[in-house]
Design an enzyme around this catalytic site. Structure first.
Site, PDB file in Angstrom:
ATOM      1  N   GLU A 157      53.445  31.166  25.492  1.00  0.00           N
ATOM      2  CA  GLU A 157      53.030  32.567  25.613  1.00  0.00           C
ATOM      3  C   GLU A 157      53.988  33.347  24.728  1.00  0.00           C
ATOM      4  OE1 GLU A 157      52.858  36.001  26.064  1.00  0.00           O
ATOM      5  OE2 GLU A 157      53.545  35.941  28.137  1.00  0.00           O
ATOM      6  N   GLU A 210      56.305  42.656  15.585  1.00  0.00           N
ATOM      7  CA  GLU A 210      56.546  43.007  16.988  1.00  0.00           C
ATOM      8  C   GLU A 210      57.916  43.692  17.084  1.00  0.00           C
ATOM      9  OE1 GLU A 210      57.234  39.778  19.864  1.00  0.00           O
ATOM     10  OE2 GLU A 210      55.831  40.792  21.195  1.00  0.00           O
ATOM     11  N   CYS A 264      55.198  41.776  25.874  1.00  0.00           N
ATOM     12  CA  CYS A 264      54.496  41.034  24.821  1.00  0.00           C
ATOM     13  C   CYS A 264      53.108  41.604  24.569  1.00  0.00           C
ATOM     14  CB  CYS A 264      54.425  39.567  25.161  1.00  0.00           C
ATOM     15  SG  CYS A 264      53.913  39.262  26.843  1.00  0.00           S
ATOM     16  N   LYS A 280      64.879  27.576  32.798  1.00  0.00           N
ATOM     17  CA  LYS A 280      65.985  28.130  32.006  1.00  0.00           C
ATOM     18  C   LYS A 280      65.729  29.621  31.785  1.00  0.00           C
ATOM     19  CE  LYS A 280      67.534  29.139  28.279  1.00  0.00           C
ATOM     20  NZ  LYS A 280      68.095  30.456  27.911  1.00  0.00           N
TER      21      LYS A 280
HETATM   22  P1  NDP Z   1      63.623  34.101  22.316  1.00  0.00           P
HETATM   23  O1  NDP Z   1      62.264  33.614  22.026  1.00  0.00           O
HETATM   24  O2  NDP Z   1      64.740  33.630  21.469  1.00  0.00           O
HETATM   25  O3  NDP Z   1      64.035  33.765  23.818  1.00  0.00           O
HETATM   26  C1  NDP Z   1      63.177  33.352  24.843  1.00  0.00           C
HETATM   27  C2  NDP Z   1      63.822  32.212  25.640  1.00  0.00           C
HETATM   28  O4  NDP Z   1      63.931  31.043  24.836  1.00  0.00           O
HETATM   29  C3  NDP Z   1      65.229  32.507  26.106  1.00  0.00           C
HETATM   30  O5  NDP Z   1      65.446  31.923  27.356  1.00  0.00           O
HETATM   31  C4  NDP Z   1      66.052  31.842  25.029  1.00  0.00           C
HETATM   32  O6  NDP Z   1      67.362  31.600  25.433  1.00  0.00           O
HETATM   33  C5  NDP Z   1      65.280  30.581  24.798  1.00  0.00           C
HETATM   34  N1  NDP Z   1      65.497  29.930  23.520  1.00  0.00           N
HETATM   35  C6  NDP Z   1      66.015  30.431  22.370  1.00  0.00           C
HETATM   36  N2  NDP Z   1      66.011  29.493  21.396  1.00  0.00           N
HETATM   37  C7  NDP Z   1      65.464  28.377  21.935  1.00  0.00           C
HETATM   38  C8  NDP Z   1      65.160  27.073  21.427  1.00  0.00           C
HETATM   39  N3  NDP Z   1      65.390  26.734  20.163  1.00  0.00           N
HETATM   40  N4  NDP Z   1      64.589  26.168  22.260  1.00  0.00           N
HETATM   41  C9  NDP Z   1      64.303  26.484  23.536  1.00  0.00           C
HETATM   42  N5  NDP Z   1      64.574  27.697  24.066  1.00  0.00           N
HETATM   43  C10 NDP Z   1      65.138  28.633  23.282  1.00  0.00           C
HETATM   44  O7  NDP Z   1      63.596  35.662  22.331  1.00  0.00           O
HETATM   45  P2  NDP Z   1      64.808  36.644  22.017  1.00  0.00           P
HETATM   46  O8  NDP Z   1      65.441  36.959  23.280  1.00  0.00           O
HETATM   47  O9  NDP Z   1      65.715  36.109  20.937  1.00  0.00           O
HETATM   48  O10 NDP Z   1      64.038  37.888  21.429  1.00  0.00           O
HETATM   49  C11 NDP Z   1      63.693  37.926  20.037  1.00  0.00           C
HETATM   50  C12 NDP Z   1      62.371  38.584  19.838  1.00  0.00           C
HETATM   51  O11 NDP Z   1      61.364  37.815  20.468  1.00  0.00           O
HETATM   52  C13 NDP Z   1      62.233  39.952  20.484  1.00  0.00           C
HETATM   53  O12 NDP Z   1      62.709  40.955  19.655  1.00  0.00           O
HETATM   54  C14 NDP Z   1      60.759  40.044  20.713  1.00  0.00           C
HETATM   55  O13 NDP Z   1      60.138  40.517  19.554  1.00  0.00           O
HETATM   56  C15 NDP Z   1      60.345  38.637  20.974  1.00  0.00           C
HETATM   57  N6  NDP Z   1      60.181  38.331  22.406  1.00  0.00           N
HETATM   58  C16 NDP Z   1      58.933  38.186  22.882  1.00  0.00           C
HETATM   59  C17 NDP Z   1      58.722  37.935  24.211  1.00  0.00           C
HETATM   60  C18 NDP Z   1      57.354  37.780  24.754  1.00  0.00           C
HETATM   61  O14 NDP Z   1      57.174  37.753  25.970  1.00  0.00           O
HETATM   62  N7  NDP Z   1      56.366  37.629  23.913  1.00  0.00           N
HETATM   63  C19 NDP Z   1      59.819  37.833  25.164  1.00  0.00           C
HETATM   64  C20 NDP Z   1      61.123  37.951  24.557  1.00  0.00           C
HETATM   65  C21 NDP Z   1      61.270  38.193  23.234  1.00  0.00           C
HETATM   66  P3  NDP Z   1      68.464  32.767  25.308  1.00  0.00           P
HETATM   67  O15 NDP Z   1      67.783  34.069  25.391  1.00  0.00           O
HETATM   68  O16 NDP Z   1      69.272  32.521  26.480  1.00  0.00           O
HETATM   69  O17 NDP Z   1      69.133  32.540  24.030  1.00  0.00           O
END
Ligand code: NDP
Length: 501
Positions: A281, A412, A315, A207
């Site tokens: 992660e 973050e 990250c 996904k």
């Molecule tokens: P999310 O953690 O929400 O998104 C990561 C993935 O998880 C996306 O594919 C998202 O879908 C999906 N997702 C969201 N909610 C759920 C759920 N309940 N169950 C399963 N999958 C889910 O990150 P965001 O894009 O909202 O970013 C928010 C913050 O997270 C950022 O500002 C940053 O600080 C942090 N972040 C950290 C990352 C890392 O690598 N450590 C990567 C990305 C974000 P969709 O995006 O399609 O809604």
């Protein structure tokens, strides 16, 4: 190519010298845009299930946009629970009938084929990733795509050697892997998830993030081109609810997630007690520690790479600079000088250092946290920098006078924002570096090997880079602990995450 007149006008505006400079150098660069022509974007994309693209059962779609221009690139299918059921069933059938019984030597051939096709189509992937994500073409071309291919090559090499990987004879795969990835490295994260899972004999339902689905769909096309048996890889586009439905499905044996700590915790709670294997992660707030004996020129490049690479959407970004007090002013002067030479603008321009922020939502988060930094008393600085009038942009920003209690030192930000703190002794550096709930990465800059080892032993971080930063290799395990998650990706430990060991 789904290019609109408005889109063309936008990209012309982005490549004008006015819009592309962060000022600084005495000369102007001529625009050097990479052509979009190599990429053909369809107006609409379906889900990739059982080797074929098809609309979502309920026919719902969502738009994916170019964050540099806000131009709509395509409509993409929004997977619901019935689509999740269909994809998991396809993955299960492929696991039982084809992929798990297949000898490792044969599985390896498919992975090598995918790796080679990724290399052959690398320009196409690089341009598409820059369009959908907003990151500069020099990064997609030189980092994201080559590393994604390298992961497939690396794990292809393991597929027929699992008996000798140190997990005992005939280590068994787990079954169907549900894999949820973020938007910061869309293709690379897909490769990190798929390559080890496939090499070990699992089948996958992936996904991608809502804002960056296109390279995962192009990778699905590559799977078709490589004649991967149907159902071995399935790609479900959608939002958080699609991800939640996927990880909760009873037919998923293993969940692998990269993203925010908040969602990682929610996933852990949702599947607790269900017998699924989980690797997470998550976020980070890494310290990049510069000692008074550090090679300053290299350290400046490492600081810039640490936090401004990929607009800070990393990250393991070195988002907290800890610099020894005796050299702090000198290092900061040199850093400010260096930042005035960074070029912000059109992600497709080969001279661009800083591209667009991935989404309006992320821009709002960065803006809010930066405002909190000022309100809490830190001093904010950015180089003179003209931001394009459309799209999502944020100037490189440095905060000095930051104290450990400030939100910008603790949360973050996931953007091009550096928080600078100082220290006097190595012990103080360690105490400050470890003063975070995260534990993903850290950097150290010093000419003394003994000090590197002393510090690395004390840093509570999964990865410690010494006199470099943000270096990745498929053979090198990556992952964190505490609120940065658990499990490792990459290297031999990355195999364990997909084996019943
Ligand atoms: P999310 O953690 O929400 O998104 C990561 C993935 O998880 C996306 O594919 C998202 O879908 C999906 N997702 C969201 N909610 C759920 C759920 N309940 N169950 C399963 N999958 C889910 O990150 P965001 O894009 O909202 O970013 C928010 C913050 O997270 C950022 O500002 C940053 O600080 C942090 N972040 C950290 C990352 C890392 O690598 N450590 C990567 C990305 C974000 P969709 O995006 O399609 O809604």
């Amino acid at each position: 190519m789904a290019d609109t007149e408005a889109g063309e006008a936008d990209s012309a505006a982005l490549t004008s010298p006015m819009a592309t400079t962060a000022s600084g150098p005495a000369w102007e660069y001529a625009p050097a845009p990479e052509s979009r022509e190599i990429v053909s974007i369809a107006p609409e994309y379906g889900l990739f299930v059982n080797g074929e693209f098809a609309a979502a059962k309920k026919g719902r779609t969502f738009a994916t946009v170019n964050p540099a221009t806000e131009e709509q690139l395509a409509q993409v299918a929004l997977a619901g629970t019935s689509d999740v059921r269909r994809a998991v069933a396809a993955a299960r059938a492929a696991y039982e009938r084809v992929w798990e019984p297949m000898p490792g030597t044969e599985r390896a051939k498919y992975l090598y084929r995918i790796a080679r096709i990724l290399q052959e189509r690398s320009r196409e992937f690089a341009v598409l990733e820059s369009l959908d994500n907003g990151k500069p073409i020099k990064e997609t071309r030189d980092v994201d795509v080559p590393l994604a291919a390298a992961h497939f090559f690396y794990y292809a090499g393991w597929a027929d050697k699992l008996d000798y990987a140190g997990f005992g004879p005939r280590p068994q795969p787990l079954g169907v892997a549900g894999q949820v990835i973020p938007w910061n490295f869309p293709l690379l994260m897909a490769a990190w998830k798929l390559a080890p899972a496939l090499a070990t004999g699992n089948t996958c339902v992936l996904k991608p993030a809502e804002t960056t689905p296109l390279t995962a769909l192009l990778l699905a096309e590559v799977c078709q081109q490589a004649e991967l048996p149907p159902g071995v890889v399935n790609v479900l586009t959608g939002a958080g609810r699609t991800g939640a439905a996927l990880v909760a499905h009873s037919g998923v044996d293993k969940v692998a997630f990269t993203g925010s700590t908040e969602v990682g915790i929610a996933i852990g709670q949702a599947i607790a007690g269900k017998g699924k294997r989980l690797t997470l992660e998550l976020g980070g707030k890494a310290a990049n520690v510069v000692f008074d004996d550090a090679p300053v020129d290299q350290a400046i490049e490492g600081i810039v790479n640490g936090i401004f690479f990929n607009q800070g959407h990393v990250c393991c970004a070195g988002s907290r600079l800890l610099v020894q007090e005796s050299v702090a002013e000198h290092v900061l002067d040199r850093l400010r000088q260096r930042l005035t030479a960074l070029r912000l603008g059109d992600p497709l321009d080969k001279n661009t250092d800083i591209g667009a922020i991935n989404s309006r939502r992320q821009l709002e988060k960065i803006t809010e946290l930066s405002a909190a930094g000022e309100a809490e008393g830190a001093h904010r600085w950015s180089p003179p920098c003209e931001l394009p009038s459309r799209g999502f942009w944020f100037a490189p920003t440095v905060f000095t006078g930051v104290s450990q209690s400030h939100r910008i030192a603790r949360e973050e930000i996931f953007g091009p924002v550096l928080s600078v703190l100082t220290f006097r002794t190595p012990e103080e550096a360690v105490a400050k570096a470890n003063n975070t709930p995260y534990g993903l990465s850290a950097g150290v800059w010093t000419e003394k090997g003994s000090r590197i080892l002393w510090l690395a032993q004390r840093m509570r971080a999964g990865v410690v880079w010494a006199n470099t930063y943000n270096k990745f290799d498929p053979a090198s395990p990556f992952g964190g602990y505490r609120e940065s998650g658990y499990g490792r990706e990459g290297g031999r430990p990355g195999l364990a995450a997909y084996l019943d060991v």
